[in-house]
Design a protein around this motif. Sequence first.
Motif, short mmCIF file in Angstrom:
data_model
loop_
_atom_site.label_atom_id
_atom_site.label_comp_id
_atom_site.label_asym_id
_atom_site.label_seq_id
_atom_site.Cartn_x
_atom_site.Cartn_y
_atom_site.Cartn_z
N LEU A 1 0.78 -1.35 -0.10
CA LEU A 1 0.25 0.12 -0.09
C LEU A 1 1.02 1.18 -0.03
O LEU A 1 1.89 1.35 0.75
CB LEU A 1 -0.73 -0.05 1.20
CG LEU A 1 -2.05 -1.05 1.32
CD1 LEU A 1 -2.72 -0.96 2.81
CD2 LEU A 1 -3.00 -0.66 0.09
N PRO A 2 0.69 2.31 -0.74
CA PRO A 2 1.23 3.55 -0.78
C PRO A 2 1.30 4.14 0.76
O PRO A 2 0.35 3.86 1.55
CB PRO A 2 0.42 4.41 -1.60
CG PRO A 2 -0.28 3.50 -2.59
CD PRO A 2 -0.63 2.40 -1.59
N HIS A 3 2.41 4.71 0.97
CA HIS A 3 2.46 5.58 2.50
C HIS A 3 1.24 6.37 2.60
O HIS A 3 0.88 7.25 1.60
CB HIS A 3 3.69 6.32 2.29
CG HIS A 3 3.75 6.90 3.78
ND1 HIS A 3 4.09 6.30 4.90
CD2 HIS A 3 3.67 8.46 3.96
CE1 HIS A 3 4.22 7.44 5.87
NE2 HIS A 3 4.00 8.45 5.31
N GLY A 4 0.59 6.30 3.73
CA GLY A 4 -0.52 7.16 4.20
C GLY A 4 -1.73 6.53 3.71
O GLY A 4 -2.80 7.04 3.93
N TYR A 5 -1.83 5.40 3.14
CA TYR A 5 -3.08 4.70 2.83
C TYR A 5 -3.50 3.46 3.77
O TYR A 5 -2.55 2.91 4.17
CB TYR A 5 -2.96 4.08 1.06
CG TYR A 5 -3.21 5.16 0.22
CD1 TYR A 5 -4.37 5.45 -0.73
CD2 TYR A 5 -2.08 6.10 0.15
CE1 TYR A 5 -4.58 6.38 -1.43
CE2 TYR A 5 -2.26 7.28 -1.05
CZ TYR A 5 -3.46 7.36 -1.75
OH TYR A 5 -3.61 8.23 -2.69
N VAL A 6 -4.73 3.04 3.59
CA VAL A 6 -5.15 2.17 4.67
C VAL A 6 -6.08 1.35 3.86
O VAL A 6 -6.95 1.92 3.31
CB VAL A 6 -5.57 2.72 6.01
CG1 VAL A 6 -6.06 1.38 6.84
CG2 VAL A 6 -4.59 3.39 6.64
N ARG A 7 -6.18 0.07 3.79
CA ARG A 7 -7.16 -0.93 3.31
C ARG A 7 -8.21 -1.01 4.36
O ARG A 7 -7.96 -1.25 5.37
CB ARG A 7 -6.58 -2.15 2.88
CG ARG A 7 -7.58 -3.15 2.07
CD ARG A 7 -7.01 -4.27 1.56
NE ARG A 7 -5.69 -4.07 0.93
CZ ARG A 7 -5.60 -3.81 -0.29
NH1 ARG A 7 -6.54 -3.56 -1.04
NH2 ARG A 7 -4.33 -3.73 -0.60
N VAL A 8 -9.40 -0.80 4.01
CA VAL A 8 -10.47 -0.90 4.79
C VAL A 8 -11.70 -1.91 4.16
O VAL A 8 -11.74 -2.15 3.10
CB VAL A 8 -11.37 0.30 5.00
CG1 VAL A 8 -10.45 1.31 6.01
CG2 VAL A 8 -11.83 0.99 3.94
#
Length: 104
Positions: free
Chosen positions: A70-77
């Motif tokens: 995942l790119p920095h600052g992104y979160v999977r929800v």
Amino acid sequence: MQSMKKRLTDAEFQEAIKGLDVGSQTLEIARGVLIDGKPQKEFAASLGLSKGAISQAVNRVWAAHEEKSLPHGYVRVSAVLPEYRAFIVKKWAEDATKQRQFKK
């Protein structure tokens, strides 16, 4: 969305399995499918395992790869929402994907 075969480079595979608590057979199966491109049914036949067990082995490593890439600052929800809110969240996800692609 177009279906793509899941494939990893050796480096991506090594990064994905860092700290992953899986057995050597799971790693062997995942490596064969994700790096070497062997069909899952080949492992099911040769190891006497169900297609579901083979799929689960591959998906454990693939999920670890996706989380670590995942790119920095992104979160999977993952969430259960009313339909209209889910529509909005899907639009946000599309916009975020477009923004990441534009920045490349």
